[in-house]
Write an enzyme that holds these catalytic residues in place. Structure first.
Site, PDB file in Angstrom:
ATOM      1  N   ASP A  20      46.226  39.398  37.366  1.00 26.85           N
ATOM      2  CA  ASP A  20      47.501  39.936  37.855  1.00 26.85           C
ATOM      3  C   ASP A  20      48.413  38.952  38.602  1.00 26.85           C
ATOM      4  O   ASP A  20      47.930  38.182  39.437  1.00 26.85           O
ATOM      5  CB  ASP A  20      47.259  41.051  38.879  1.00 26.85           C
ATOM      6  CG  ASP A  20      46.226  42.055  38.470  1.00 26.85           C
ATOM      7  OD1 ASP A  20      45.701  41.964  37.355  1.00 26.85           O
ATOM      8  OD2 ASP A  20      45.942  42.952  39.280  1.00 26.85           O
ATOM      9  N   GLU A  40      46.093  51.552  38.885  1.00 26.07           N
ATOM     10  CA  GLU A  40      46.079  50.257  39.561  1.00 26.07           C
ATOM     11  C   GLU A  40      47.517  49.746  39.743  1.00 26.07           C
ATOM     12  O   GLU A  40      48.441  50.182  39.047  1.00 26.07           O
ATOM     13  CB  GLU A  40      45.318  49.220  38.719  1.00 26.07           C
ATOM     14  CG  GLU A  40      43.859  49.568  38.465  1.00 26.07           C
ATOM     15  CD  GLU A  40      43.093  48.496  37.707  1.00 26.07           C
ATOM     16  OE1 GLU A  40      41.967  48.205  38.099  1.00 26.07           O
ATOM     17  OE2 GLU A  40      43.608  47.958  36.707  1.00 26.07           O
TER      18      GLU A  40
HETATM   19  C1  FRU Z   1      44.234  44.952  37.858  1.00 25.66           C
HETATM   20  C2  FRU Z   1      43.109  44.732  38.843  1.00 25.66           C
HETATM   21  C3  FRU Z   1      43.517  45.209  40.215  1.00 25.66           C
HETATM   22  C4  FRU Z   1      42.636  44.406  41.121  1.00 25.66           C
HETATM   23  C5  FRU Z   1      42.540  43.085  40.398  1.00 25.66           C
HETATM   24  C6  FRU Z   1      41.216  42.408  40.544  1.00 25.66           C
HETATM   25  O1  FRU Z   1      44.194  44.116  36.762  1.00 25.66           O
HETATM   26  O2  FRU Z   1      41.948  45.377  38.396  1.00 25.66           O
HETATM   27  O3  FRU Z   1      43.407  46.599  40.381  1.00 25.66           O
HETATM   28  O4  FRU Z   1      43.186  44.253  42.403  1.00 25.66           O
HETATM   29  O5  FRU Z   1      42.799  43.352  39.033  1.00 25.66           O
HETATM   30  O6  FRU Z   1      41.242  41.124  40.019  1.00 25.66           O
END
Ligand code: FRU
Length: 498
Positions: free
Chosen positions: A30, A209
């Protein structure tokens, strides 16, 4: 240490994108903490610096003056006794509301610590702060971390903090399993629960998320937009994807103006996930900018790149558009990207497409932008094949019988790494008059913006280096090409970095 990238040493590896952001090496997911501050765009990202697969999360960091050329900076946040550093956001604390800046201004990062409960050793996700007084170069974690926890929820993460002007307070939206929660604060250290949203709204084909909340103008007024990504559930072939809601936010609660079961997808391609927005106020224009992670949890850990994994989408500008069905998001690539254009050809007259005749047959390019406008005279299937060779092609097509815009990657190159990668990605698009298509093709991706960004498909592909042909095709029907502009794209790494 910042990193000058020269394309003659690396960043020219197989599949390495030439005008999309990628980490120098190892794993990225992300985008985090997107912020414009003192003349710089900051891009932080979920990063595992030791491996090309997901692992202990850090925040990688890069800066840019134009969102196109990026300078890689050292890792900003490292895991600590509270756990890994999961996704989150950054705000400019102009009035020192946090008290971190001795009356001045600075950057505050609000992120999730994913670790274990110190007593019970059970997994927990809590929200924490870090701050920087040197334009994001170094960060100090707040000694009072965590600032928000709720041990009753296992998935409790990805805080996005915004300034709510009307009541002069900070608002945090974060994901809590199958819904999002809103909190408010005056100093970002203590947070008050305001409301929750979503248990019975939109799509629940995966854990919620990376929420994002912002306002956009429309029809003399405005709407609030709530973006929510949903994680990969192996039961669904689409994998992870992003939905959004349109409505109102009153400082406490979000109200959806569409039917609760209506799902609005941000992108109909498979590879635009966990995207976040930011604004470049106080720069000149106050655009609402967006960038996403150009991958999908279904196969992100297996894509066939060797030294690094994942790229970001092109940065895009978001606006709202009023349609017969209601208000919808529009995405257009930021205009800064056009600095990379090297014109190849421009056709400004009507050409009637003929099946079997490819007017682009002499052109070879693998990194380019194509803008074209078509008039459909009779039901037709037509479009553009990119990264083409005898063995391979990715088809960006329109089927007017079904009113479907599609990206077909079934013959796009390597797809052996996951049995659901090979697919046709489709979306319904009704064309009233002319059909405007803008596509950005990089070494291993295709981004399609149709009708000025009203319809968007983002897709990864892994073609061979030799597949560099282009074909404008008409399968059947009658279509006129009204105009076409094709630009080669330079590598951002040739002139980027310092
Ligand atoms: C989304 C996610 C988030 C989390 C991160 C962990 O892609 O799963 O929810 O904070 O990636 O790397």
């Amino acid at each position: 240490m910042s990193m000058k990238i020269s394309p003659t040493n690396f960043f020219n590896e197989k599949y390495r994108p030439q005008f999309h952001f990628t980490p120098i090496k190892n794993w990225m997911n992300d985008p985090n903490g997107m912020v414009y501050f003192q003349g710089e765009y900051h891009l932080f990202y979920q990063h595992h610096p030791e491996s090309t697969v997901w692992g202990p999360m850090h925040w990688g960091h890069a800066v840019s003056s134009d969102m196109v050329h990026w300078e890689h900076l050292p890792i900003a946040l490292f895991p600590d006794e509270n756990g890994y550093i999961f996704s989150g956001s950054i705000v400019v604390d102009t009035w020192d509301s946090s008290g971190f800046f001795d009356g001045g201004e600075g950057l505050v990062a609000i992120f999730t610590h994913a670790g274990e409960h110190p007593d019970t050793k059970t997994p927990r996700q809590v929200q924490s702060l870090a701050y920087s007084t040197d334009k994001g170069r170094t960060w100090t974690k707040y000694e009072g971390n965590p600032v928000l926890e709720d041990t009753s929820i296992a998935d409790f993460r990805d805080p996005k903090v915004i300034w709510y002007e009307k009541e002069s307070k900070w608002i945090m939206v974060l994901s809590a399993g199958n819904h999002v929660r809103f909190y408010s604060s005056s100093d970002m250290k203590s947070w008050r629960f305001e409301s929750s949203f979503g248990e019975k709204e939109g799509s629940h084909l995966g854990v919620w998320e990376c929420p994002d909340l912002f306002q956009l103008p429309i029809e003399g007024g405005h709407r609030w937009v709530l973006i929510v990504s949903i994680g990969d559930d192996p039961a669904y072939t689409e994998g992870s994807r992003t939905q959004y809601f349109i409505g109102d936010f009153d400082g406490k609660m979000f109200t959806n103006e569409n039917d609760s079961e209506k799902v609005l997808w941000l992108d109909f391609g498979r590879d635009n996930y966990a995207g976040v927005t930011w604004s470049n106020v106080p720069k000149e224009d106050g655009r609402r900018l967006f960038i996403g992670w150009m991958s999908n949890w279904k196969y992100a850990n297996q894509v066939p790149t060797e030294t690094w994994r994942s790229a970001m989408t092109l940065p895009r500008s978001l606006t709202l558009n009023s349609t017969r069905e209601g208000i919808r998001l529009v995405q257009t690539p930021v205009q800064e990207i056009s600095a990379l254009r090297k014109p190849i050809t421009s056709i400004q007259r009507t050409i009637t497409l003929i099946p079997g005749e490819n007017i682009l047959k002499d052109i070879k390019t693998k990194t380019f932008e194509l803008k074209a406008c078509f008039k459909i005279k009779e039901a037709a299937v037509f479009g553009i094949k990119v990264h083409q060779s005898k063995e391979e092609e990715t088809i960006i097509g329109y089927d007017s019988d079904r009113s479907v815009l599609y990206v077909d990657r079934r013959r796009s190159g390597d797809k052996t790494f996951h049995n659901e990668f090979s697919c046709v990605q489709e979306m319904e698009v009704f064309i009233e008059d002319q059909f405007a298509l803008q596509i950005f093709v990089d070494t291993s991706s295709v981004e399609v913006f149709a009708n000025d960004g009203k319809h968007v498909l983002t897709s990864l592909i892994f073609p061979r280096e030799e597949s560099n042909g282009l074909e404008l095709f008409l399968d059947h029907g009658a279509v006129d090409l009204k105009s076409l502009d094709l630009f080669d794209y330079q590598s951002i790494w040739a002139i980027g970095g310092s």
